[in-house]
Design a protein around this motif. Structure first.
Motif, short mmCIF file in Angstrom:
data_model
loop_
_atom_site.label_atom_id
_atom_site.label_comp_id
_atom_site.label_asym_id
_atom_site.label_seq_id
_atom_site.Cartn_x
_atom_site.Cartn_y
_atom_site.Cartn_z
N ASP A 2 37.48 39.53 36.30
CA ASP A 2 37.81 38.41 37.18
C ASP A 2 37.10 38.58 38.52
OD1 ASP A 2 39.01 36.12 38.04
OD2 ASP A 2 40.90 37.08 38.58
N ASN A 4 36.75 37.96 42.38
CA ASN A 4 37.62 37.66 43.51
C ASN A 4 36.82 36.85 44.53
OD1 ASN A 4 39.53 37.58 45.45
ND2 ASN A 4 39.96 39.78 45.42
N ASN A 6 37.79 35.14 47.08
CA ASN A 6 38.20 35.29 48.48
C ASN A 6 37.39 36.38 49.18
OD1 ASN A 6 40.15 33.31 48.25
ND2 ASN A 6 41.74 34.77 47.63
#
Length: 58
Positions: A2, A4, A6
């Motif tokens: 996954d 990230n 952000n």
């Protein structure tokens, strides 16, 4: 795996801010250097010669 987004977005914002600050500082230094080089020479003083005064002959 996954990603990230952000963290990637935060890093990109920091990189863009760093680039902008570097460009601004570079422009200020360029302006300072340009002024230094333009005003570094010694200006020739004018010799005011009075035509009536023979002591000013060279």
């Amino acid at each position: 795996m996954d990603v990230n987004w952000n963290i990637i977005g935060g890093v990109l914002v920091l990189v863009v801010i760093l680039i902008i600050l570097t460009i601004r500082k570079n422009l200020k230094e360029k302006k300072k250097l340009e002024n230094l080089l333009n005003n570094d020479f010694k200006k020739k003083e004018k010799d005011d010669v009075n035509a009536e005064d023979s002591a000013n002959e060279k």
